[in-house]
Design a protein around this motif. Structure first.
Motif, PDB file in Angstrom:
ATOM      1  N   GLY A 144       0.783  -1.219   0.000  1.00 27.68           N
ATOM      2  CA  GLY A 144       0.000   0.000   0.000  1.00 27.68           C
ATOM      3  C   GLY A 144       0.816   1.271   0.000  1.00 27.68           C
ATOM      4  N   ASP A 145       1.959   1.289   0.687  1.00 26.37           N
ATOM      5  CA  ASP A 145       2.700   2.545   0.830  1.00 26.37           C
ATOM      6  C   ASP A 145       4.185   2.251   1.007  1.00 26.37           C
ATOM      7  OD1 ASP A 145       3.600   5.089   1.255  1.00 26.37           O
ATOM      8  OD2 ASP A 145       2.611   5.384   3.181  1.00 26.37           O
ATOM      9  N   LEU A 146       4.939   2.322  -0.080  1.00 29.21           N
ATOM     10  CA  LEU A 146       6.378   2.065  -0.007  1.00 29.21           C
ATOM     11  C   LEU A 146       7.141   3.233   0.603  1.00 29.21           C
ATOM     12  CD1 LEU A 146       7.076   0.202  -3.359  1.00 29.21           C
ATOM     13  CD2 LEU A 146       7.398  -0.690  -1.052  1.00 29.21           C
ATOM     14  N   ASN A 147       6.473   4.362   0.845  1.00 33.79           N
ATOM     15  CA  ASN A 147       7.128   5.488   1.510  1.00 33.79           C
ATOM     16  C   ASN A 147       7.282   5.257   3.010  1.00 33.79           C
ATOM     17  OD1 ASN A 147       7.443   7.164  -0.796  1.00 33.79           O
ATOM     18  ND2 ASN A 147       5.265   7.668  -0.704  1.00 33.79           N
ATOM     19  N   ASN A 148       6.546   4.295   3.538  1.00 32.00           N
ATOM     20  CA  ASN A 148       6.588   4.022   4.972  1.00 32.00           C
ATOM     21  C   ASN A 148       7.658   2.974   5.271  1.00 32.00           C
ATOM     22  OD1 ASN A 148       6.108   3.327   7.650  1.00 32.00           O
ATOM     23  ND2 ASN A 148       3.892   3.502   7.455  1.00 32.00           N
ATOM     24  N   PRO A 149       8.681   3.311   6.063  1.00 33.61           N
ATOM     25  CA  PRO A 149       9.747   2.358   6.373  1.00 33.61           C
ATOM     26  C   PRO A 149       9.240   1.071   7.030  1.00 33.61           C
ATOM     27  CG  PRO A 149      10.366   4.566   7.061  1.00 33.61           C
ATOM     28  CD  PRO A 149       8.926   4.635   6.671  1.00 33.61           C
ATOM     29  N   PHE A 150       8.072   1.130   7.668  1.00 35.90           N
ATOM     30  CA  PHE A 150       7.512  -0.072   8.288  1.00 35.90           C
ATOM     31  C   PHE A 150       7.315  -1.165   7.237  1.00 35.90           C
ATOM     32  CE2 PHE A 150       3.551  -2.436   9.391  1.00 35.90           C
ATOM     33  CZ  PHE A 150       4.050  -3.146  10.472  1.00 35.90           C
ATOM     34  N   PHE A 155      -1.293  11.950  19.989  1.00 31.21           N
ATOM     35  CA  PHE A 155      -0.999  10.568  19.611  1.00 31.21           C
ATOM     36  C   PHE A 155      -1.333  10.422  18.130  1.00 31.21           C
ATOM     37  CE2 PHE A 155      -2.713   5.957  19.836  1.00 31.21           C
ATOM     38  CZ  PHE A 155      -1.509   5.442  19.373  1.00 31.21           C
ATOM     39  N   CYS A 156      -0.358  10.000  17.336  1.00 31.29           N
ATOM     40  CA  CYS A 156      -0.545   9.834  15.899  1.00 31.29           C
ATOM     41  C   CYS A 156      -0.668   8.352  15.559  1.00 31.29           C
ATOM     42  CB  CYS A 156       0.621  10.442  15.132  1.00 31.29           C
ATOM     43  SG  CYS A 156       0.821  12.227  15.395  1.00 31.29           S
ATOM     44  N   ALA A 157      -1.449   8.044  14.525  1.00 25.51           N
ATOM     45  CA  ALA A 157      -1.757   6.662  14.189  1.00 25.51           C
ATOM     46  C   ALA A 157      -0.574   5.896  13.619  1.00 25.51           C
ATOM     47  CB  ALA A 157      -2.927   6.589  13.216  1.00 25.51           C
ATOM     48  N   ASN A 158       0.487   6.595  13.192  1.00 24.60           N
ATOM     49  CA  ASN A 158       1.736   5.890  12.875  1.00 24.60           C
ATOM     50  C   ASN A 158       2.917   6.835  13.066  1.00 24.60           C
ATOM     51  OD1 ASN A 158       2.069   7.437  10.531  1.00 24.60           O
ATOM     52  ND2 ASN A 158       1.826   5.730   9.113  1.00 24.60           N
ATOM     53  N   ASP A 159       4.115   6.292  12.936  1.00 27.85           N
ATOM     54  CA  ASP A 159       5.318   7.061  13.247  1.00 27.85           C
ATOM     55  C   ASP A 159       5.594   8.176  12.252  1.00 27.85           C
ATOM     56  OD1 ASP A 159       5.762   5.540  15.470  1.00 27.85           O
ATOM     57  OD2 ASP A 159       7.424   4.378  14.649  1.00 27.85           O
ATOM     58  N   LEU A 160       5.353   7.930  10.968  1.00 23.00           N
ATOM     59  CA  LEU A 160       5.627   8.979   9.987  1.00 23.00           C
ATOM     60  C   LEU A 160       4.791  10.215  10.268  1.00 23.00           C
ATOM     61  CD1 LEU A 160       6.160   7.315   6.501  1.00 23.00           C
ATOM     62  CD2 LEU A 160       7.832   8.021   8.204  1.00 23.00           C
ATOM     63  N   MET A 161       3.544  10.018  10.671  1.00 25.85           N
ATOM     64  CA  MET A 161       2.705  11.157  11.013  1.00 25.85           C
ATOM     65  C   MET A 161       3.223  11.840  12.276  1.00 25.85           C
ATOM     66  SD  MET A 161      -1.202  10.211   9.965  1.00 25.85           S
ATOM     67  CE  MET A 161      -1.504   9.130  11.338  1.00 25.85           C
ATOM     68  N   ALA A 162       3.697  11.059  13.238  1.00 24.79           N
ATOM     69  CA  ALA A 162       4.234  11.642  14.468  1.00 24.79           C
ATOM     70  C   ALA A 162       5.484  12.467  14.185  1.00 24.79           C
ATOM     71  CB  ALA A 162       4.549  10.528  15.476  1.00 24.79           C
ATOM     72  N   ILE A 163       6.320  11.997  13.263  1.00 19.22           N
ATOM     73  CA  ILE A 163       7.523  12.747  12.891  1.00 19.22           C
ATOM     74  C   ILE A 163       7.136  14.066  12.226  1.00 19.22           C
ATOM     75  CG2 ILE A 163       9.472  12.725  11.269  1.00 19.22           C
ATOM     76  CD1 ILE A 163       9.800   9.725  12.011  1.00 19.22           C
ATOM     77  N   ALA A 164       6.113  14.027  11.387  1.00 16.49           N
ATOM     78  CA  ALA A 164       5.622  15.275  10.773  1.00 16.49           C
ATOM     79  C   ALA A 164       5.106  16.232  11.839  1.00 16.49           C
ATOM     80  CB  ALA A 164       4.518  14.957   9.761  1.00 16.49           C
ATOM     81  N   PRO A 181      12.655   2.665  12.008  1.00 12.62           N
ATOM     82  CA  PRO A 181      14.029   3.005  12.400  1.00 12.62           C
ATOM     83  C   PRO A 181      14.248   4.479  12.718  1.00 12.62           C
ATOM     84  CG  PRO A 181      14.065   1.430  10.601  1.00 12.62           C
ATOM     85  CD  PRO A 181      12.626   1.808  10.806  1.00 12.62           C
ATOM     86  N   MET A 182      13.606   5.395  11.980  1.00 14.57           N
ATOM     87  CA  MET A 182      13.787   6.828  12.215  1.00 14.57           C
ATOM     88  C   MET A 182      13.326   7.253  13.603  1.00 14.57           C
ATOM     89  SD  MET A 182      12.340   8.083   8.510  1.00 14.57           S
ATOM     90  CE  MET A 182      11.963   9.720   9.094  1.00 14.57           C
ATOM     91  N   SER A 183      12.445   6.471  14.212  1.00 14.80           N
ATOM     92  CA  SER A 183      11.889   6.851  15.509  1.00 14.80           C
ATOM     93  C   SER A 183      12.956   6.966  16.585  1.00 14.80           C
ATOM     94  CB  SER A 183      10.826   5.837  15.954  1.00 14.80           C
ATOM     95  OG  SER A 183       9.783   5.774  15.019  1.00 14.80           O
ATOM     96  N   SER A 184      13.984   6.144  16.489  1.00 17.62           N
ATOM     97  CA  SER A 184      15.032   6.141  17.520  1.00 17.62           C
ATOM     98  C   SER A 184      16.125   7.169  17.245  1.00 17.62           C
ATOM     99  CB  SER A 184      15.654   4.743  17.625  1.00 17.62           C
ATOM    100  OG  SER A 184      16.298   4.385  16.409  1.00 17.62           O
ATOM    101  N   TRP A 185      16.065   7.850  16.103  1.00 19.03           N
ATOM    102  CA  TRP A 185      17.077   8.864  15.819  1.00 19.03           C
ATOM    103  C   TRP A 185      16.998   9.980  16.864  1.00 19.03           C
ATOM    104  CZ3 TRP A 185      16.615   9.942   9.804  1.00 19.03           C
ATOM    105  CH2 TRP A 185      16.918   8.755   9.115  1.00 19.03           C
ATOM    106  N   PRO A 186      18.146  10.485  17.315  1.00 19.73           N
ATOM    107  CA  PRO A 186      18.138  11.561  18.317  1.00 19.73           C
ATOM    108  C   PRO A 186      17.323  12.785  17.891  1.00 19.73           C
ATOM    109  CG  PRO A 186      20.344  10.640  18.080  1.00 19.73           C
ATOM    110  CD  PRO A 186      19.517  10.024  16.995  1.00 19.73           C
TER     111      PRO A 186
END
Length: 342
Positions: free
Chosen positions: A72-78, A244-253, A279-284
């Motif tokens: 569905g979404d290759l932009n999502n690292p998950f 609270f965001c439904a996934n990490d990419l949205m939370a990063i935004a 993986p990006m979630s753990s970046w400082p």
């Protein structure tokens, strides 16, 4: 322009002085053939540059050894992580992965025909909703379907998901333990089962705690839409103290907007959390608190179900895999978090 001449099994048989059947046995693991004859055939094949057509051979046996994967979404690292693990797991048991973009598994008839033309052993849909028409066509072609990170009420498809309800309740408990009172939820796609389960469980947990229901904005699993949703939340008179965001990419935004457009210190002035643990979630730069999906376990279960379905296409399962909290710096520190039981 000269056309490429393909070496055939007949050419190998002629050079080795054997029958076509002997050449076939030489390239079939466990087949009965003398060591001397097999060596002669292998040397002849090497000299001619012959390689057996594994797809044609497998189709003769009634199995292609190919598992189709709709993404569905290759932009999502998950999903990139899932694809890598899935490809490795399938390869270890002699199966190959054939990738189809999301638009090839929706309503377009030529695309469905293209999928079925490959005579797949199974079709795995990564966060792609199952349409009735695709289910019907795959059923006619005896191609079993496994949904990954999505659920379905149909009894002719299997599914492997994380425990979205538990994850959302756990995140609610973490934010409540941090003393947050004005919460917001940025939702994913409206019809996605993962979002529906996370949203419902999160709102129920907040209501059960006696707080006002969270404010809802929709980001549709898209970073640009999420950035706009975050701006609306942070520019409002009653600005939330936790999102609270439904996934990490949205939370990063959301973190980028809060930090760089509104000058907020994320983790102190506002808490922002996600879901998946990409993986990006753990970046400082983000240090994102998130609920981690157990991707390796989800992939192993998916492959196990695919193997079972290759033997019995009616052997469908619904598997739910529990994840775990990853508490980092994007949310307010909590000394004694109390999380709900599984």
């Amino acid at each position: 322009m000269r056309h490429r001449q393909f070496v055939t099994v007949n050419d190998v048989a002629r050079l080795a002085g054997v029958s076509q059947a002997a050449v076939s046995r030489a390239f079939t693991p466990g087949a009965s053939i003398s060591a001397e004859k097999k060596e002669r055939i292998i040397l002849a094949a090497a000299e001619l540059g012959y390689h057996p057509n594994q797809l044609a051979r497998s189709l003769i046996r009634g199995k292609s050894n190919i598992v189709g994967v709709g993404v569905g979404d290759l932009n999502n690292p998950f999903f990139n992580q899932t694809l890598q693990l899935l490809s490795t797991e399938l390869d270890q048991i002699g199966l190959k992965l054939l990738l189809f973009p999301a638009h090839a598994v929706t309503a377009e008839e030529p695309s469905i025909s293209e999928i079925l033309n490959y005579r797949l052993d199974a079709l795995v849909l990564l966060s792609v909703s199952l349409t009735s028409r695709l289910a019907e066509e795959c059923g006619k072609a005896q191609v079993p379907i496994v949904l990954y990170n999505r659920t379905t009420l149909r009894d002719d498809a299997s599914s492997v998901t994380g425990d979205n309800a538990l994850g959302a309740r756990t995140m609610a408990a973490h934010l409540l333990a941090g003393g947050h009172e004005r919460l917001a939820y940025i939702a994913g796609a409206e019809g996605a089962s993962t979002n529906i389960e996370r949203e419902s469980a999160f709102f129920a947990a907040i209501r059960a705690a006696g707080l006002t229901e969270p404010r809802l904005e929709r980001g549709n699993f898209d970073m640009a839409e999420t950035a706009a949703a975050t701006r609306r939340l942070l520019a409002s008179k009653e600005r939330p103290d936790a999102i609270f965001c439904a996934n990490d990419l949205m939370a990063i935004a959301a973190i980028n907007v809060a930090r760089h457009e509104f000058g907020l210190e994320v983790g102190r002035e506002i808490s922002i959390a996600g879901y998946d643990d990409v993986p990006m979630s753990s970046w400082p730069a983000f240090s994102l608190t998130t609920y981690a999906q157990a991707t390796p376990d989800m992939v192993r279960n998916t492959v196990r179900i695919v193997c079972a379905l290759r033997g019995d296409a009616t052997h469908h399962e619904r598997v739910v895999v529990q994840g775990a909290m990853r508490v980092r710096g994007s949310t307010r520190p909590v000394r004694l978090p109390i999380y709900p039981a599984a």
